[in-house]
Design an enzyme around this catalytic site. Structure first.
Site, PDB file in Angstrom:
ATOM      1  N   HIS A 158       0.828  -1.192   0.000  1.00 22.73           N
ATOM      2  CA  HIS A 158       0.000   0.000   0.000  1.00 22.73           C
ATOM      3  C   HIS A 158       0.870   1.253   0.000  1.00 22.73           C
ATOM      4  CE1 HIS A 158      -3.912  -2.096   1.575  1.00 22.73           C
ATOM      5  NE2 HIS A 158      -3.446  -2.630   0.465  1.00 22.73           N
ATOM      6  N   GLU A 172       1.279   3.785   2.054  1.00 24.39           N
ATOM      7  CA  GLU A 172       2.046   4.142   3.241  1.00 24.39           C
ATOM      8  C   GLU A 172       3.346   3.341   3.327  1.00 24.39           C
ATOM      9  OE1 GLU A 172      -2.373   4.088   4.555  1.00 24.39           O
ATOM     10  OE2 GLU A 172      -1.114   3.200   2.993  1.00 24.39           O
ATOM     11  N   ALA A 223     -19.481  12.861 -26.387  1.00 20.44           N
ATOM     12  CA  ALA A 223     -18.660  13.748 -27.208  1.00 20.44           C
ATOM     13  C   ALA A 223     -19.594  14.427 -28.200  1.00 20.44           C
ATOM     14  CB  ALA A 223     -17.564  12.968 -27.930  1.00 20.44           C
ATOM     15  N   SER A 251     -20.540  10.397 -36.872  1.00 16.90           N
ATOM     16  CA  SER A 251     -19.970  10.859 -35.601  1.00 16.90           C
ATOM     17  C   SER A 251     -18.450  10.746 -35.557  1.00 16.90           C
ATOM     18  CB  SER A 251     -20.567  10.045 -34.443  1.00 16.90           C
ATOM     19  OG  SER A 251     -20.247   8.666 -34.590  1.00 16.90           O
ATOM     20  N   ARG A 290     -11.342   4.653 -20.003  1.00 17.61           N
ATOM     21  CA  ARG A 290     -11.877   3.287 -20.041  1.00 17.61           C
ATOM     22  C   ARG A 290     -11.105   2.346 -19.121  1.00 17.61           C
ATOM     23  NH1 ARG A 290     -12.739   2.073 -26.535  1.00 17.61           N
ATOM     24  NH2 ARG A 290     -14.646   3.306 -26.831  1.00 17.61           N
ATOM     25  N   ASP A 323     -22.160   2.267 -35.082  1.00 20.74           N
ATOM     26  CA  ASP A 323     -20.730   2.572 -34.936  1.00 20.74           C
ATOM     27  C   ASP A 323     -19.863   1.317 -34.923  1.00 20.74           C
ATOM     28  OD1 ASP A 323     -21.569   5.154 -34.792  1.00 20.74           O
ATOM     29  OD2 ASP A 323     -21.079   5.448 -32.674  1.00 20.74           O
ATOM     30  N   THR A 327     -30.017   9.752 -22.237  1.00 14.99           N
ATOM     31  CA  THR A 327     -31.142  10.549 -21.742  1.00 14.99           C
ATOM     32  C   THR A 327     -31.979   9.755 -20.757  1.00 14.99           C
ATOM     33  OG1 THR A 327     -31.218  11.856 -23.783  1.00 14.99           O
ATOM     34  CG2 THR A 327     -33.205  11.815 -22.425  1.00 14.99           C
TER      35      THR A 327
END
Length: 360
Positions: free
Chosen positions: A50, A52, A153, A167, A183, A199, A295
């Protein structure tokens, strides 16, 4: 260097764990003595030391130093020993923490350190730390739902495509490179059926960060055929790929994708679908289109973070990124919080969170 300045550096270090440490959080640590850095480190890889401990390993003599760390030091034995014991044994005098650990298995580090005579402060750069580890924090405090990011985008006037439904490419190379980096930090990448068909995306990570585990792919389809030639179906035996369908459509879509390796999930609502993805271990989901799916997710308050890339062009007509939603008055509208805004080449990146997961 002040505690706050050291925490900024620790947060910068923590980000280097993007895509490599999940399901653990990204954590950075800085050791200070008399305002100067004498050691620093970060959690670089799942299962390794980790932050620390990495910082302590850089310091010849940490006795009497201050450890500035982005997350409360852990108390449990996991793949590594407890960080609180490492700090105590090293003789650290003071620990400054950005945010408390919401994970019940690892929490309690601050109290443990205080019991051992170490001075502890919590809350330095808390907001920035919460933004950095939003997925981890929401996973711990909202266990039934994944952390959902919607990426769009668009043109300046909010179109995903031009009038001919083209697009590629609205955004420039720098923005596309950023999306591949983005991603790498998610468990699943998702699109709607129309985006998948029109696409034909690969939904793979091809950037500066190679994720420790390649993200799963998800297609949301209310109805309509899923062509077998799509790249997502052709590669489903290599990367887990899910097709979300309404229960009435699930049998037909299951037949459509039979033999491809795609798993069909029957879900009556988007919320149910996301809950199913969470039960599969997909803690974070990056949705990359299209406008109907985005949406709908926004309309149902299922988006935690919006990543909006705006290209410096006006299109006038095309496919809108944000379709019609229920109307609200200015007084009733819930404001989102801008957590990042910067240029990506000629494009502009705007990142907004619906709500910050603060522990206080």
């Amino acid at each position: 260097m002040t505690d706050s300045e050291a925490m900024v550096r620790a947060l910068e270090l923590a980000l280097a764990g993007w895509g490599r440490v999940a399901p653990n959080p990204m954590v950075g640590a800085v050791l200070l003595r008399d305002g100067a850095i004498v050691g620093e480190g970060y959690h670089a890889e799942f299962g390794r030391e980790h932050a620390e401990v990495a910082a302590l390993d850089q310091c010849d003599d940490p006795r009497g130093s201050t450890c500035v760390v982005t997350l409360e030091p852990c108390t449990h034995h996991g793949k590594t020993p407890p960080c609180v014991e490492a700090l105590v044994n090293a003789g650290v005098q003071r620990v400054v923490i950005a945010i408390a650990d919401p994970n019940s298995r690892a929490a309690g580090g601050a109290d443990h350190l205080r019991e051992r005579g170490i001075h502890v402060e919590v809350g330095v750069q808390e907001r920035t730390a919460a933004i950095l580890n939003a997925s981890f924090l929401w996973n711990a405090t909202r266990p039934d739902m994944p952390f959902v990011t919607l990426k769009m985008a668009t043109s300046l006037d909010g179109f995903l495509t031009d009038v001919d439904r083209r697009s590629q490419w609205i955004s420039g190379k720098e923005a596309r490179d950023y999306v591949h980096w983005l991603r790498a930090g998610y468990d699943a990448l998702a699109v709607g059926r129309v985006t998948a068909v029109e696409d034909d995306p690969q939904l793979t990570v091809r950037g500066s960060v190679t994720p420790r585990v390649a993200p799963a792919r998800v297609i949301f389809s209310k109805s309509g055929k899923i062509p077998r030639h799509l790249k997502l179906l052709q590669t489903a035996t290599n990367v887990p790929t899910y097709l979300v369908a309404e229960p009435a459509q699930a049998p037909r879509l299951t037949a459509d994708v039979s033999g491809t390796g795609v798993t069909v999930l029957a879900a009556p609502t988007l919320r149910d679908a996301l809950r199913q993805l969470k039960t599969l271990g997909l803690v974070s989901v990056l949705v990359e289109g299209g406008g109907v799916l985005g949406t709908a997710l926004l309309e149902q308050d299922l988006v935690d973070r919006l990543v909006w890339v705006q290209a410096p062009i006006w299109l006038g007509q095309g496919v809108r990124a944000f379709g019609n939603r229920r109307a609200v008055t200015l007084d009733a509208a819930s404001p989102w919080t801008a957590v990042e805004q910067r240029a990506l080449g000629a494009d502009t990146l705007l990142v907004l969170d619906r709500e910050l997961c603060l522990q206080g």
